[in-house]
Design a protein around this motif. Structure first.
Motif, mmCIF file in Angstrom:
data_model
loop_
_atom_site.group_PDB
_atom_site.id
_atom_site.type_symbol
_atom_site.label_atom_id
_atom_site.label_comp_id
_atom_site.label_asym_id
_atom_site.label_seq_id
_atom_site.Cartn_x
_atom_site.Cartn_y
_atom_site.Cartn_z
ATOM 1 N N HIS A 98 0.854 -1.359 0.219
ATOM 2 C CA HIS A 98 0.096 -0.096 -0.009
ATOM 3 C C HIS A 98 0.745 0.947 0.167
ATOM 4 O O HIS A 98 -0.045 1.889 -0.380
ATOM 5 C CB HIS A 98 -0.827 -0.157 1.474
ATOM 6 C CG HIS A 98 -2.089 0.407 1.312
ATOM 7 N ND1 HIS A 98 -2.602 1.477 0.855
ATOM 8 C CD2 HIS A 98 -1.978 2.268 2.301
ATOM 9 C CE1 HIS A 98 -3.516 2.174 0.201
ATOM 10 N NE2 HIS A 98 -3.094 2.683 1.570
ATOM 11 N N VAL A 99 2.070 1.704 0.201
ATOM 12 C CA VAL A 99 3.185 2.357 0.339
ATOM 13 C C VAL A 99 3.691 2.459 -0.377
ATOM 14 O O VAL A 99 4.887 1.952 -0.514
ATOM 15 C CB VAL A 99 3.571 2.856 1.691
ATOM 16 C CG1 VAL A 99 4.043 3.644 2.461
ATOM 17 C CG2 VAL A 99 2.695 2.150 2.509
ATOM 18 N N PRO A 100 3.833 2.496 -1.608
ATOM 19 C CA PRO A 100 5.327 2.522 -2.668
ATOM 20 C C PRO A 100 6.411 3.719 -2.537
ATOM 21 O O PRO A 100 7.044 2.694 -2.523
ATOM 22 C CB PRO A 100 4.677 3.176 -3.944
ATOM 23 C CG PRO A 100 3.151 1.733 -3.904
ATOM 24 C CD PRO A 100 2.956 2.856 -2.753
ATOM 25 N N HIS A 101 5.855 4.705 -2.052
ATOM 26 C CA HIS A 101 7.123 5.618 -2.137
ATOM 27 C C HIS A 101 8.160 5.549 -0.715
ATOM 28 O O HIS A 101 9.283 6.109 -0.675
ATOM 29 C CB HIS A 101 6.546 7.218 -1.228
ATOM 30 C CG HIS A 101 5.099 7.415 -0.388
ATOM 31 N ND1 HIS A 101 4.183 6.727 -0.290
ATOM 32 C CD2 HIS A 101 5.708 7.821 0.848
ATOM 33 C CE1 HIS A 101 3.574 7.182 1.156
ATOM 34 N NE2 HIS A 101 5.026 7.270 1.763
ATOM 35 N N ARG A 102 6.927 4.520 -0.296
ATOM 36 C CA ARG A 102 8.490 4.285 1.256
ATOM 37 C C ARG A 102 8.863 2.761 0.671
ATOM 38 O O ARG A 102 9.371 2.485 1.375
ATOM 39 C CB ARG A 102 7.246 3.777 2.614
ATOM 40 C CG ARG A 102 8.242 3.398 3.856
ATOM 41 C CD ARG A 102 7.484 3.722 4.597
ATOM 42 N NE ARG A 102 6.361 4.898 5.458
ATOM 43 C CZ ARG A 102 5.282 4.735 6.274
ATOM 44 N NH1 ARG A 102 5.253 4.134 6.245
ATOM 45 N NH2 ARG A 102 5.053 6.367 5.521
ATOM 46 N N GLU A 103 8.171 1.842 0.605
ATOM 47 C CA GLU A 103 8.601 0.468 -0.062
ATOM 48 C C GLU A 103 9.706 0.535 -1.251
ATOM 49 O O GLU A 103 10.334 -0.610 -1.516
ATOM 50 C CB GLU A 103 7.281 -0.643 -0.160
ATOM 51 C CG GLU A 103 6.216 -0.595 0.984
ATOM 52 C CD GLU A 103 5.097 -1.465 0.667
ATOM 53 O OE1 GLU A 103 5.475 -2.473 -0.142
ATOM 54 O OE2 GLU A 103 4.029 -1.481 0.977
ATOM 55 N N SER A 104 9.437 1.439 -2.099
ATOM 56 C CA SER A 104 10.141 1.688 -3.407
ATOM 57 C C SER A 104 10.874 3.265 -3.409
ATOM 58 O O SER A 104 10.133 3.867 -4.505
ATOM 59 C CB SER A 104 9.452 0.603 -4.466
ATOM 60 O OG SER A 104 9.432 -0.644 -4.533
ATOM 61 N N THR A 105 10.825 2.943 -2.973
ATOM 62 C CA THR A 105 11.361 4.495 -2.718
ATOM 63 C C THR A 105 11.684 5.325 -3.852
ATOM 64 O O THR A 105 11.791 6.008 -5.180
ATOM 65 C CB THR A 105 12.275 5.579 -1.426
ATOM 66 O OG1 THR A 105 11.204 4.463 -0.127
ATOM 67 C CG2 THR A 105 12.570 7.000 -1.421
ATOM 68 N N ASP A 106 12.782 4.528 -4.310
ATOM 69 C CA ASP A 106 14.238 4.881 -5.422
ATOM 70 C C ASP A 106 12.998 5.146 -6.474
ATOM 71 O O ASP A 106 13.013 5.543 -7.452
ATOM 72 C CB ASP A 106 15.545 4.041 -5.204
ATOM 73 C CG ASP A 106 16.021 4.278 -4.289
ATOM 74 O OD1 ASP A 106 16.079 5.482 -3.401
ATOM 75 O OD2 ASP A 106 17.372 3.694 -3.735
ATOM 76 N N ALA A 107 12.581 3.476 -7.181
ATOM 77 C CA ALA A 107 11.837 3.393 -7.780
ATOM 78 C C ALA A 107 10.509 4.832 -8.149
ATOM 79 O O ALA A 107 10.270 4.947 -9.508
ATOM 80 C CB ALA A 107 10.872 2.238 -8.105
ATOM 81 N N VAL A 108 9.984 5.541 -7.343
ATOM 82 C CA VAL A 108 9.083 6.057 -7.384
ATOM 83 C C VAL A 108 9.406 7.403 -7.654
ATOM 84 O O VAL A 108 9.381 8.293 -8.483
ATOM 85 C CB VAL A 108 8.195 6.456 -6.369
ATOM 86 C CG1 VAL A 108 6.748 7.227 -5.868
ATOM 87 C CG2 VAL A 108 7.376 4.388 -5.398
ATOM 88 N N LEU A 109 10.613 7.638 -6.960
ATOM 89 C CA LEU A 109 11.575 9.186 -7.226
ATOM 90 C C LEU A 109 11.814 9.002 -8.699
ATOM 91 O O LEU A 109 11.468 10.397 -9.270
ATOM 92 C CB LEU A 109 12.100 9.457 -6.297
ATOM 93 C CG LEU A 109 11.808 9.481 -4.926
ATOM 94 C CD1 LEU A 109 13.321 10.001 -3.854
ATOM 95 C CD2 LEU A 109 11.091 10.833 -4.273
ATOM 96 N N ALA A 110 13.185 7.736 -9.148
ATOM 97 C CA ALA A 110 12.645 7.966 -10.537
ATOM 98 C C ALA A 110 11.301 7.953 -11.231
ATOM 99 O O ALA A 110 11.331 8.993 -12.140
ATOM 100 C CB ALA A 110 14.040 6.831 -10.782
ATOM 101 N N LEU A 111 10.495 7.557 -11.114
ATOM 102 C CA LEU A 111 9.326 6.896 -11.727
ATOM 103 C C LEU A 111 8.556 8.787 -12.076
ATOM 104 O O LEU A 111 8.510 9.267 -13.228
ATOM 105 C CB LEU A 111 8.353 6.463 -11.438
ATOM 106 C CG LEU A 111 6.748 6.682 -12.580
ATOM 107 C CD1 LEU A 111 6.600 6.138 -13.398
ATOM 108 C CD2 LEU A 111 6.091 5.201 -11.595
ATOM 109 N N VAL A 112 8.036 9.846 -10.888
ATOM 110 C CA VAL A 112 7.651 10.557 -10.884
ATOM 111 C C VAL A 112 9.243 11.658 -11.186
ATOM 112 O O VAL A 112 7.864 12.512 -12.353
ATOM 113 C CB VAL A 112 7.227 11.281 -8.848
ATOM 114 C CG1 VAL A 112 7.014 12.753 -9.322
ATOM 115 C CG2 VAL A 112 5.913 10.030 -8.573
#
Length: 262
Positions: free
Chosen positions: A243-257
């Motif tokens: 439920h919390v991608p920005h905590r579980e996959s922080t780097d991937a979310v940052l790169a995607l956004v």
């Protein structure tokens, strides 16, 4: 991680003060790009975003603004209970005052979980000012998976020490926060709730992020968001993420956004 400057604010509303915080991007172009406004989840607040706003500001080169909704975090207590339309109403209540008092014109709306629904509401309410919409683990309608996840979470909060853990962030408002979440979503008259009308009024580009292991919503949620929006939309499903991608996959979310906003 490089430390970046922050500013704190108190936003006055008809029902009490809201706490807000701004992370100032060190990038030269930060003042020319609309800031990102973060909308927290049902049990969340500014503090529970942890390091993500700072990381997001550095990665995107944009200022990031987060605030505690009324009844949450450091904001004043809520005077009553949440109404059925509390998700769409946030755009004309808290967000309206936040924008006015912080001088926010154009902005990017980024919401997690129920905050994703509020971000949708803001994109619909301010179509000329909201330049992009990012939803993360958002619920666009009520499904059994959502309700079951809430029931299980409710049981876990009966365990010793759990409400005290919530009180670290919400103080003496912790019980209200928990009951507002559980009571609202499990109420029989909330079963037919959805964001279809708001989604049809969204005109900006949309990025819908979701984990395929999200215990509070299946991948039907981002698919419905994309299907109802008439403009350009992108759905990104994170495999093995909850439920919390920005905590579980922080780097991937940052790169995607960052790439998507570029």
């Amino acid at each position: 991680m490089q430390s970046i400057p922050t500013q704190e604010y108190w936003v006055n509303t008809d029902h009490g003060r809201l706490y807000a915080k701004r992370w100032l991007s060190p990038a030269e172009q930060a003042n020319t790009h609309p800031p990102i406004v973060l909308f927290h989840d049902s049990l969340g607040c500014v503090a529970l975003w942890r390091d993500f706003p700072s990381q997001l500001a550095q990665a995107t080169g944009r200022d990031v603004i987060a605030y505690d909704r009324l009844g949450f975090g450091r904001s004043d207590a809520h005077p009553g209970k949440l109404e059925r339309d509390f998700i769409r109403d946030e755009a004309r209540d808290g967000v309206s005052q936040l924008r006015s008092q912080l001088g926010i014109d154009a902005f990017v709306a980024f919401g997690h979980s129920v905050g994703g629904g509020m971000a949708v509401g803001c994109a619909a309410a301010y179509p000329t000012d909201c330049t992009a919409l990012i939803t993360e683990s958002a619920q666009a309608f009520v499904e059994e998976r959502t309700l079951q996840g809430i029931r299980e979470a409710q049981v876990s909060f009966w365990q010793p020490g759990q409400i005290e853990r919530l009180a670290r962030y919400h103080g003496d408002k912790a019980s209200w926060v928990l009951h507002a979440w559980v009571g609202t979503w499990l109420a029989p008259d909330f079963a037919g709730w959805n964001l279809d009308d708001e989604l049809r009024r969204v005109t900006c580009p949309v990025l819908a992020i979701h984990g395929d292991q999200d215990e509070f919503g299946s991948t039907l949620q981002p698919q419905r968001i994309a299907a109802r929006v008439e403009g350009h939309s992108t759905v990104e499903i994170f495999a093995g993420v909850g439920h919390v991608p920005h905590r579980e996959s922080t780097d991937a979310v940052l790169a995607l956004v960052t790439a998507w906003l570029s």
